[in-house]
Scaffold this motif. Structure first.
Motif, PDB file in Angstrom:
ATOM      1  N   VAL A  60       0.850  -1.186   0.000  1.00  0.00           N
ATOM      2  CA  VAL A  60       0.000   0.000   0.000  1.00  0.00           C
ATOM      3  C   VAL A  60       0.889   1.241   0.000  1.00  0.00           C
ATOM      4  O   VAL A  60       1.599   1.507   0.962  1.00  0.00           O
ATOM      5  CB  VAL A  60      -0.948   0.022   1.215  1.00  0.00           C
ATOM      6  N   GLN A  62      -0.508   4.326  -1.160  1.00  0.00           N
ATOM      7  CA  GLN A  62      -1.410   5.452  -0.912  1.00  0.00           C
ATOM      8  C   GLN A  62      -2.425   5.012   0.133  1.00  0.00           C
ATOM      9  O   GLN A  62      -3.508   4.563  -0.201  1.00  0.00           O
ATOM     10  CB  GLN A  62      -2.105   5.869  -2.216  1.00  0.00           C
ATOM     11  N   PRO A  63      -2.057   5.121   1.403  1.00  0.00           N
ATOM     12  CA  PRO A  63      -2.902   4.551   2.455  1.00  0.00           C
ATOM     13  C   PRO A  63      -4.177   5.339   2.697  1.00  0.00           C
ATOM     14  O   PRO A  63      -4.206   6.556   2.476  1.00  0.00           O
ATOM     15  CB  PRO A  63      -2.000   4.589   3.688  1.00  0.00           C
ATOM     16  N   PRO A  64      -5.219   4.668   3.153  1.00  0.00           N
ATOM     17  CA  PRO A  64      -6.446   5.373   3.536  1.00  0.00           C
ATOM     18  C   PRO A  64      -6.205   6.223   4.787  1.00  0.00           C
ATOM     19  O   PRO A  64      -5.179   6.078   5.456  1.00  0.00           O
ATOM     20  CB  PRO A  64      -7.435   4.252   3.857  1.00  0.00           C
ATOM     21  N   PHE A  67      -3.824   5.920   8.299  1.00  0.00           N
ATOM     22  CA  PHE A  67      -2.703   4.997   8.158  1.00  0.00           C
ATOM     23  C   PHE A  67      -1.521   5.728   7.520  1.00  0.00           C
ATOM     24  O   PHE A  67      -1.712   6.676   6.762  1.00  0.00           O
ATOM     25  CB  PHE A  67      -3.099   3.796   7.287  1.00  0.00           C
ATOM     26  N   GLY A  69       1.786   5.044   5.210  1.00  0.00           N
ATOM     27  CA  GLY A  69       2.426   4.067   4.343  1.00  0.00           C
ATOM     28  C   GLY A  69       3.892   4.371   4.151  1.00  0.00           C
ATOM     29  O   GLY A  69       4.399   5.343   4.692  1.00  0.00           O
TER      30      GLY A  69
END
Lengths: 137, 349, 386
Positions: A60, A62-64, A67, A69
């Motif tokens: 990942v 491009q984390p939500p 979060f 990354g």
């Protein structure tokens, strides 16, 4: 993830606790209201061993929200035969391959800023190499 | 001090994070060339998702796994640390929940700088020794804090160990006696809202570490009627390796007795986890019948000293990861910048 | 059940519509579809409006889209509500309208698929998209929408021996068709080299494996046989079917079989009497190249694990045995998530009317569309006959 929701999930998050069906002995994760195999309703808490292998994985970049990354996520096939989706930790994407033996650890999942609460839960890491095995090899 | 009934360690587990930072990378940022080499070559650094709670859980899981003790009988969980993730909210309840030993248990965090972990051990011995509970878990764990560029930053490491105390017949090492020695000595402290601890520089040595360590050690030796030569191993709090060597020598312990329990050279000073990790490293190799000498030190200040005798159960109680497994599992961070990020020392807002 | 016909179809261009909101996009598509059907809001009988949308709440802070768009399009006091099925919302709205007409309860129903994704530029969008997955056991563990597809792709590559390059034909084909579609977001063709050079967003998924974030609305007007008029160019909905699968990927017995896609396709084929061999073109849910491959296999256009081999032979390109995503698909036209399923129906309608311009599939008479949400946890499949 808001506090009450997080608190509701303590058993599966902290302990990888699923269920075993009293009728057909099947185990399942996450917990459900009936057995996924036989639909039986007599389900007892069952703590999975946490050992398994990587079934698939992805990085990942491009984390939500909530979060940081990059990190690696995976489908892990537990030794009981059940799959679980989780982050991998203590490893970079280049080091992961399908079939890699992993074990469950409890780690921070989310941090709501420096003043907010912390969400803890299961992740998986490569099985710790044991010195006994290392010296033998 | 001795409890009403004999008590010992029924299970133990250690934890050291995987990451290391080279202290040369720190000195390259803060010091000129030609200065003295840092006291340790590298120190352990927690991963982005690690803290005292996650580290305590892993060490405690190993301890429970190794012990012939029903987790249901664990009646107390204490986490000794000076780097709690929450200033207010117990770490111990989270650890207990993860271990599945809630709700009928005593649980709290203990604070006594670097001796918070051994403080938890004293309490566990007392609780089990009195018969109040059948088993008690004492954990010393830290992600040691240090101000960027400060002398402490060259040694402040991360790690610790967990000890499950139970009646002697279930134990792999029995407590023969313990002592505590405390005074009010302000050699090192952190105010409530401060990110990093302050310390008294040279004041942390003679009047602090050495005074308390030596006094507690001598009193324990007298109490058990033993000489240093009667012990196979001696473990001390490890701010820098030199302090341990000096204290050991002054008490009459040989380098050989101190070697196994001295983990700081490979990971730095894990504060409340430091001496407990050293003890775990010794238990990893100890043989039945051997005596182990243990003395912690915490600023503020005080020492807890324990005399352990290893039992025949030790051989069957060592499965799982050893301290060396954790020390050998190492990955260098990508320089001082990544270290600062992982330790939350970069201001992003 | 009664036969259902598409008598009006329209769309807004797909792209970043910074100046348009849900109201404007939705009303524009609805009015244009009604005009295409020769109907006028406020004058002609229109029984219901079904709004397919995914992110109204999460991104726009706007629910109750039935009332919002009924008002905006001048259809008050029409019965209207939102249909949500993640990225399959647009297909589900069409199915809801089709069911209403097929049941005989309504004669004329409008379905609009709409998404306004650029109302935010924050990580709110990623979180909103991730809400299509299992909230407690996927999204809350940091699994992004793209990462879940990447788990499928990695396993597919592992089991079939496929390389990243093998997925390129889907993206290249989509861009080639989009280049000829005036409503498409991407008007530039891409090469296999472009595909391979594109940065990875969630390895093994590269940016050119993935459909873009964008805005758009598409609408269709459906009616019963009784409501057909001489001026209509009706397209019959030969079948409409939907199915579900486990919301989490971990719960699926065979990770690489999209059970909902397969089940809904089987139902659609059974109901229509057509099979994969009868399909003249396929509007696939090509949000990611891996989903295209799995959708093709689920619908019977290739055996399990064989879709890429067939794609390599040109089977799914223009002029192939089953041309795919003929107006650019989600990848090339753009993927305003809850609208995409309706765009598929609008584009298929144009093809079956022979009105697809430069992208026209010659002689196209039977079309398959498949709208997939939540990595295969929900799928809506339609067979259309011209």
């Amino acid at each position: 993830m808001d506090l009450p929701r997080y608190h509701r999930l303590t058993a599966p998050y902290y302990r990888l606790e699923g269920q075993r069906c009293a009728a057909c002995d099947a185990v399942q994760f996450p917990p459900r209201t009936s057995c996924g195999a036989c639909r039986g309703a007599d389900l007892k808490p069952y703590r999975f061993s946490g050992r398994g292998t990587v079934y698939s994985f992805a990085e990942v970049s491009q984390p939500p929200r909530g979060f940081v990354g990059p990190y690696v996520v995976a489908l892990v096939e537990l030794e009981e035969g059940v799959r679980v989706t989780a982050q991998l930790t203590d490893i970079s994407a280049e080091e992961v391959e399908i079939g890699l033996p992993v074990e469950m650890v409890t780690r921070r999942l989310q941090e709501k800023g420096p003043h907010g609460y912390l969400v803890y839960g299961y992740k998986f890491r490569p099985c710790l190499e044991r010195s006994a095995a290392r010296r033998a090899s | 001090m001795k409890p009403n009934r004999d008590v010992g360690i029924a299970g133990y587990g250690a934890y050291v994070p995987r990451l290391r930072v080279r202290t040369a990378d720190i000195s390259a940022t803060w010091r000129g060339r030609g200065g003295a080499a840092p006291a340790v070559a590298e120190k352990s650094v927690p991963g982005a998702d690690e803290d005292v709670v996650t580290m305590a859980i892993e060490a405690a899981r190993t301890a429970l796994d190794r012990a012939a003790v029903d987790p249901e009988t664990i009646g107390a969980v204490w986490v000794g640390t000076e780097s709690k993730p929450y200033a207010v909210k117990p770490s111990a309840t989270l650890v207990a929940e993860a271990l599945g030993i809630t709700p009928h248990t005593v649980a709290a965090d203990m604070e006594f700088a670097c001796k918070a972990g051994s403080e938890a051990m004293q309490a566990a011995v007392a609780f089990v020794g009195s018969g109040m509970v059948e088993a008690a878990l004492a954990i010393g764990m830290d992600t040691a804090q240090s101000k960027p560029g400060d002398a402490l930053e060259y040694t402040a490491g991360c790690g610790g160990a967990a000890y499950l105390f139970a009646p002697a017949d279930l134990s792999l090492a029995v407590v023969e006696a313990s002592v505590s020695y405390v005074t009010d000595t302000p050699d090192f402290f952190r105010r409530e809202t401060a990110h990093y601890p302050e310390h008294g520089s040279r004041f942390t040595g003679e009047p602090s570490y050495f005074r308390h360590t030596l006094a507690a050690s001598r009193r324990l030796l007298a109490e058990v009627g033993c000489a240093p030569a009667d012990f196979a191993h001696a473990v001390f709090h490890q701010p820098v390796p030199k302090f341990v060597e000096k204290a050991g020598a002054e008490l009459g312990f040989t380098r050989e007795q101190i070697r196994t329990g001295l983990v700081a050279p490979r990971m730095g000073n894990a504060y409340a986890g430091s001496s407990l990790l050293g003890l775990a490293a010794v238990l990893d190799v100890a043989r039945p019948g051997e005596r182990i000498f243990f003395c912690s030190y915490g600023s503020g200040a005080g020492s807890d000293a324990f005399c352990f005798r290893v039992t025949g159960r030790i051989e069957e109680s060592r499965h799982g990861a050893t301290v060396l497994d954790y020390l050998d599992r190492r990955r260098l961070v990508d320089g001082y910048g990544q270290y600062l990020r992982l330790r939350g020392k970069i201001r992003t807002a | 059940m009664k036969d259902v016909f598409i008598i009006g179809a329209a769309q807004t261009p797909v792209g970043e519509h910074w100046g348009l909101g849900l109201r404007e996009l939705g009303a524009t598509a609805i009015r244009a579809a009604l005009a295409d059907a020769g109907l006028e809001a406020g004058t002609d009988r229109i029984d219901a409006l079904f709004v397919g949308n995914m992110l109204g709440g999460a991104v726009n802070g706007q629910e109750n889209l039935g009332a919002l768009l009924a008002d905006a399009a001048g259809l008050l006091p029409i019965e209207a509500w939102k249909v949500e099925a993640a990225c399959a919302s647009g297909g589900a709205a069409v199915r809801a309208a089709a069911l209403a007409v097929a049941s005989g309860a309504q004669d004329v129903a409008v379905a609009v698929g709409i998404e306004k994704m650029t109302d935010t530029v924050s990580d709110r969008l990623a979180a909103g998209l991730a809400s299509a997955s299992d909230g407690d056991f996927e999204a809350s563990h940091g699994l992004s929408f793209t990462a879940l597809s990447a788990l499928l792709m990695r396993r597919y590559m592992h089991e079939t021996g496929a390389s990243r390059e093998d997925f390129a034909p889907f993206a290249v084909n989509a861009h080639a068709s989009a280049a000829k579609n005036a409503n498409a977001m991407f008007r530039e063709p891409i090469s296999v080299e472009d595909f391979l050079r594109s940065p990875l967003v969630a390895a093994p998924i590269g940016i050119l494996d993935a459909a873009p974030v964008c805005d758009g609305a598409a609408a269709v007007v459906l009616c019963s046989r009784e409501a057909l008029a001489a001026h209509h160019r009706p397209i019959r909905i030969a079948a409409s079917a939907a199915a579900t699968d486990t919301i989490g990927l971990a719960g699926r017995g065979d990770l690489l079989t999209l059970g909902a896609a397969r089940s809904s396709a089987e139902k659609a084929f059974a109901a229509s009497g057509f099979g994969p061999k009868d399909i003249h073109f396929f509007e696939a849910h090509d949000a990611f190249t891996i989903i295209t491959a799995l959708s093709l296999e689920a619908c019977g256009f290739a055996p399990r694990g064989e879709a890429l081999k067939r794609a390599a032979h040109g089977c799914f390109a223009v002029g192939g045995c089953v041309p795919l995503s003929t107006c650019g698909g989600l990848k090339g036209r753009g993927h305003p998530v809850g609208a995409s399923g309706t765009y598929q129906i609008v584009e298929a309608t144009a093809q079956l009317r022979g009105a697809a311009g430069a992208n026209q599939v010659p002689g196209a008479r039977v079309a398959l569309t498949q709208s997939i949400g939540g990595h295969g946890s929900i799928a809506v499949t339609h067979v259309l006959e011209g």
